[in-house]
Structures are given as C-alpha cells and as structure tokens.
Motif scaffolding. Structure first.
Motif, PDB file in Angstrom:
ATOM      1  N   SER A 185      28.139 -10.060 -23.538  1.00  0.00           N
ATOM      2  CA  SER A 185      29.002 -10.198 -24.721  1.00  0.00           C
ATOM      3  C   SER A 185      28.342 -11.050 -25.794  1.00  0.00           C
ATOM      4  N   VAL A 186      27.753 -12.187 -25.375  1.00  0.00           N
ATOM      5  CA  VAL A 186      27.080 -13.058 -26.337  1.00  0.00           C
ATOM      6  C   VAL A 186      25.853 -12.367 -26.923  1.00  0.00           C
ATOM      7  N   LEU A 187      25.065 -11.735 -26.090  1.00  0.00           N
ATOM      8  CA  LEU A 187      23.868 -11.035 -26.559  1.00  0.00           C
ATOM      9  C   LEU A 187      24.218  -9.948 -27.574  1.00  0.00           C
ATOM     10  N   ALA A 188      25.232  -9.159 -27.252  1.00  0.00           N
ATOM     11  CA  ALA A 188      25.599  -8.040 -28.121  1.00  0.00           C
ATOM     12  C   ALA A 188      26.163  -8.528 -29.454  1.00  0.00           C
ATOM     13  N   ALA A 189      27.078  -9.499 -29.407  1.00  0.00           N
ATOM     14  CA  ALA A 189      27.715  -9.975 -30.636  1.00  0.00           C
ATOM     15  C   ALA A 189      26.703 -10.644 -31.559  1.00  0.00           C
ATOM     16  N   GLN A 190      25.857 -11.505 -31.001  1.00  0.00           N
ATOM     17  CA  GLN A 190      24.876 -12.186 -31.835  1.00  0.00           C
ATOM     18  C   GLN A 190      23.844 -11.210 -32.386  1.00  0.00           C
ATOM     19  N   THR A 191      23.525 -10.177 -31.635  1.00  0.00           N
ATOM     20  CA  THR A 191      22.581  -9.170 -32.104  1.00  0.00           C
ATOM     21  C   THR A 191      23.128  -8.415 -33.306  1.00  0.00           C
ATOM     22  N   LEU A 192      24.401  -8.014 -33.240  1.00  0.00           N
ATOM     23  CA  LEU A 192      25.016  -7.332 -34.389  1.00  0.00           C
ATOM     24  C   LEU A 192      25.122  -8.261 -35.583  1.00  0.00           C
ATOM     25  N   LEU A 193      25.499  -9.519 -35.323  1.00  0.00           N
ATOM     26  CA  LEU A 193      25.599 -10.496 -36.407  1.00  0.00           C
ATOM     27  C   LEU A 193      24.246 -10.698 -37.076  1.00  0.00           C
ATOM     28  N   GLY A 194      23.202 -10.858 -36.269  1.00  0.00           N
ATOM     29  CA  GLY A 194      21.868 -11.070 -36.816  1.00  0.00           C
ATOM     30  C   GLY A 194      21.368  -9.875 -37.597  1.00  0.00           C
ATOM     31  N   ALA A 195      21.614  -8.689 -37.090  1.00  0.00           N
ATOM     32  CA  ALA A 195      21.183  -7.473 -37.787  1.00  0.00           C
ATOM     33  C   ALA A 195      21.885  -7.352 -39.138  1.00  0.00           C
ATOM     34  N   ALA A 196      23.184  -7.646 -39.168  1.00  0.00           N
ATOM     35  CA  ALA A 196      23.930  -7.588 -40.423  1.00  0.00           C
ATOM     36  C   ALA A 196      23.413  -8.624 -41.418  1.00  0.00           C
ATOM     37  N   GLN A 197      23.101  -9.823 -40.922  1.00  0.00           N
ATOM     38  CA  GLN A 197      22.587 -10.862 -41.804  1.00  0.00           C
ATOM     39  C   GLN A 197      21.227 -10.473 -42.377  1.00  0.00           C
ATOM     40  N   MET A 198      20.390  -9.863 -41.565  1.00  0.00           N
ATOM     41  CA  MET A 198      19.102  -9.377 -42.069  1.00  0.00           C
ATOM     42  C   MET A 198      19.300  -8.327 -43.159  1.00  0.00           C
ATOM     43  N   ALA A 199      20.258  -7.415 -42.956  1.00  0.00           N
ATOM     44  CA  ALA A 199      20.507  -6.361 -43.940  1.00  0.00           C
ATOM     45  C   ALA A 199      21.007  -6.943 -45.256  1.00  0.00           C
ATOM     46  N   LEU A 200      21.807  -8.020 -45.181  1.00  0.00           N
ATOM     47  CA  LEU A 200      22.357  -8.638 -46.391  1.00  0.00           C
ATOM     48  C   LEU A 200      21.311  -9.443 -47.152  1.00  0.00           C
ATOM     49  N   THR A 201      20.341 -10.010 -46.460  1.00  0.00           N
ATOM     50  CA  THR A 201      19.390 -10.907 -47.106  1.00  0.00           C
ATOM     51  C   THR A 201      18.033 -10.266 -47.391  1.00  0.00           C
ATOM     52  N   SER A 202      17.743  -9.147 -46.759  1.00  0.00           N
ATOM     53  CA  SER A 202      16.450  -8.496 -46.934  1.00  0.00           C
ATOM     54  C   SER A 202      16.463  -7.548 -48.130  1.00  0.00           C
ATOM     55  N   LYS A 203      15.311  -7.377 -48.735  1.00  0.00           N
ATOM     56  CA  LYS A 203      15.167  -6.394 -49.809  1.00  0.00           C
ATOM     57  C   LYS A 203      14.877  -5.006 -49.243  1.00  0.00           C
ATOM     58  N   GLN A 204      14.653  -4.936 -47.956  1.00  0.00           N
ATOM     59  CA  GLN A 204      14.387  -3.655 -47.308  1.00  0.00           C
ATOM     60  C   GLN A 204      15.688  -2.922 -47.004  1.00  0.00           C
ATOM     61  N   SER A 205      15.626  -1.608 -46.948  1.00  0.00           N
ATOM     62  CA  SER A 205      16.787  -0.795 -46.592  1.00  0.00           C
ATOM     63  C   SER A 205      17.035  -0.880 -45.092  1.00  0.00           C
ATOM     64  N   PRO A 206      18.252  -0.522 -44.639  1.00  0.00           N
ATOM     65  CA  PRO A 206      18.502  -0.477 -43.196  1.00  0.00           C
ATOM     66  C   PRO A 206      17.513   0.425 -42.460  1.00  0.00           C
ATOM     67  N   ALA A 207      17.140   1.528 -43.085  1.00  0.00           N
ATOM     68  CA  ALA A 207      16.175   2.431 -42.443  1.00  0.00           C
ATOM     69  C   ALA A 207      14.830   1.740 -42.255  1.00  0.00           C
ATOM     70  N   ASP A 208      14.388   0.976 -43.263  1.00  0.00           N
ATOM     71  CA  ASP A 208      13.120   0.255 -43.152  1.00  0.00           C
ATOM     72  C   ASP A 208      13.190  -0.823 -42.072  1.00  0.00           C
ATOM     73  N   LEU A 209      14.333  -1.528 -42.021  1.00  0.00           N
ATOM     74  CA  LEU A 209      14.500  -2.568 -41.009  1.00  0.00           C
ATOM     75  C   LEU A 209      14.496  -1.972 -39.610  1.00  0.00           C
ATOM     76  N   ARG A 210      15.140  -0.834 -39.469  1.00  0.00           N
ATOM     77  CA  ARG A 210      15.148  -0.157 -38.164  1.00  0.00           C
ATOM     78  C   ARG A 210      13.734   0.251 -37.779  1.00  0.00           C
TER      79      ARG A 210
END
Length: 270
Positions: free
Chosen positions: A202-227
């Motif tokens: 539960s902790v691994l999954a929740a923090q992973t989604l949170l971190g991915a969302a934070q990267m998408a909000l702060t990065s200049k790259q698109s979600p596709a590029d981040l993936r």
C-alpha cells in the motif's frame, strides 16, 4: 487569513466537507466564518466537531450575512436549494456552484444580478491536493474570481476554463480520483500477489503514484516522455507496459473520462 468573508455552504456531503476541510486546514478562513446547512442533524454535529464550523439544519439564519454562497447539493436538489436561498441573500453575494451539470445561465436566472462562478473541484481538496476548474458568469469580474480562487485554491490548484469545458473537466479531474484509487487498489493487489505484505504494498503503490504525479506537474517533459525515460529496452517496465497495452488499460481510461463527461452533459440536460 481573511476576516471580511463569510462563507455559507448548502449541502454537507463529501465535496462540501472537502471544501470545508481545505479552507480550515489551510488557515484560509477561521471556522467561525464558515456556515454549513445540511438536512441531517447528525451530519451537522459531525462537521461541527470535526472542523469547528457552524453547521445546522436550515440556512435562514446565516444567509443574510454571507458574502459567498457555495451550492454543494445533488443536481436533483439544486432547483429547490436555489429557490429557497435566493430571497435571503444580500446584494453582491457571490454564488459559487459545484453542482454537476447546473449551468451558469440557470444559476443566474435563479439569482438575478448576483455574480456567479461555476466550478468543478475534486475530493483531494480535503488533503490539500485538490484540482478545481471554474468558469465565470456575466457579473463575476476578476475580484470575484480572486475570491473563488482563494476558496478553491486554499487546498490545491485552480484553473479558469470556458464553461463549455466543464463537462470534460468533470470526466477527468472530477471523477479522476476514483480512477486513481482503482489503479492504486490494483497495484496493491499486484504487490500482494508478488509476495509483499499488504501494508508494504500500500505504501509503495501510493507513494509511487504520488511521485509520478509530482514529476508530471514539475517536469517540462510530457507524460509520454517521462514514461519512456523509465522504460529500458526489454526490461521489467517494458514487460509490464506490454501487459497493460494488451489489456487495453490506456483505452479504458480514455473511455472512462469520456463516459464521465457525457454523464455530466446528461445531468445538465436534466
């Protein structure tokens, strides 16, 4: 903290509570400046004890003094709520509606000459991570939009859109937390199936989604590029993504957003 604004909320459901929690926890307004009208007395007691706000059955006592009226009722109850509250509001009070499908034109017809803002927030407001999109009516100038942004943005991000965009907003960010929880639930179950303890998964999954969302909000790259940056050729991520593509996860999420948007349009058509 503002001491010149009195908030009145009609409805005490999940979204009304999320807004209340956001304002109180962020310190945007003291609880004494927030009043909630809810038809269930037990629910009123819960909100009072949880947040320190005024909560009661009926809004007659606070309507004449509030500067912002938040409509947070179910669509089927909106007409009655507007009819009952309109005669008691003072001149210039802002109407901030979060009722799905209720148009600005309908709200302005119920509250003549009042500034109207129609918004679609989501429940992560309750933990300071909400997303609210809003559209202004004909009498709502920038001063009123600043008030709406203060209320909605007290615990998250805000963005102004055209009213015609709000059905799509509903399908995406309005309903989106439920989609995210479903994904989170599935990731946890996958972790458990792979041998992890549920608490750890539960902790691994929740923090992973949170971190991915934070990267998408702060990065200049698109979600596709981040993936792509996470996906090594023939690696573990590539193997997992292949399974997801085969199962139609991408198209299912797209269709979920479209279905939510269409349902919002249906509600608007009555």
């Amino acid at each position: 903290m503002r001491d010149d604004i009195q908030i009145g909320i009609i409805g005490g459901g999940a979204m009304a509570e999320a807004l209340t929690a956001g304002m109180v926890h962020a310190g945007t307004l003291p609880p004494s400046q927030i009043s909630v009208s809810e038809h269930k007395a037990m629910r009123c007691d819960e909100l009072m004890h949880r947040y320190g706000v005024h909560a009661q059955v009926g809004a007659e006592s606070f309507l004449p003094r509030i500067s912002v009226l938040i409509l947070a009722v179910k669509p089927a109850a909106a007409a009655a709520a507007m009819r009952e509250t309109a005669p008691l509001l003072k001149k210039g009070a802002l109407i901030l509606s979060i009722v799905a499908g209720l148009t600005i034109a309908e709200i302005e017809a119920a509250y003549p000459q009042h500034p109207v803002i129609r918004a679609m927030p989501n429940t992560p407001l309750a933990v300071g991570a909400g997303m609210s999109a809003y559209a202004r009516g004909m009498y709502a100038d920038t001063a009123y939009s600043s008030t709406a942004e203060m209320v909605l943005g007290s615990a998250g991000r805000t963005i102004e859109v055209h009213e015609s965009d709000l059905d799509a907003v509903t399908g995406l960010s309005g309903s989106g937390p439920a989609y995210a929880f479903l994904i989170l639930e599935a990731l946890v179950e996958g972790g458990v199936a792979a041998g992890l303890k549920r608490e750890t998964a539960s902790v691994l999954a929740a923090q992973t989604l949170l971190g991915a969302a934070q990267m998408a909000l702060t990065s200049k790259q698109s979600p596709a590029d981040l993936r792509a940056a996470v996906t090594s050729p023939a690696g573990t991520t590539a193997a997992g993504l292949r399974v997801m593509e085969h199962a139609g996860v991408r198209s299912a999420l797209i269709e979920a957003v479209l279905a939510g948007a269409e349902r919002s349009r249906e509600l608007g058509r009555g």
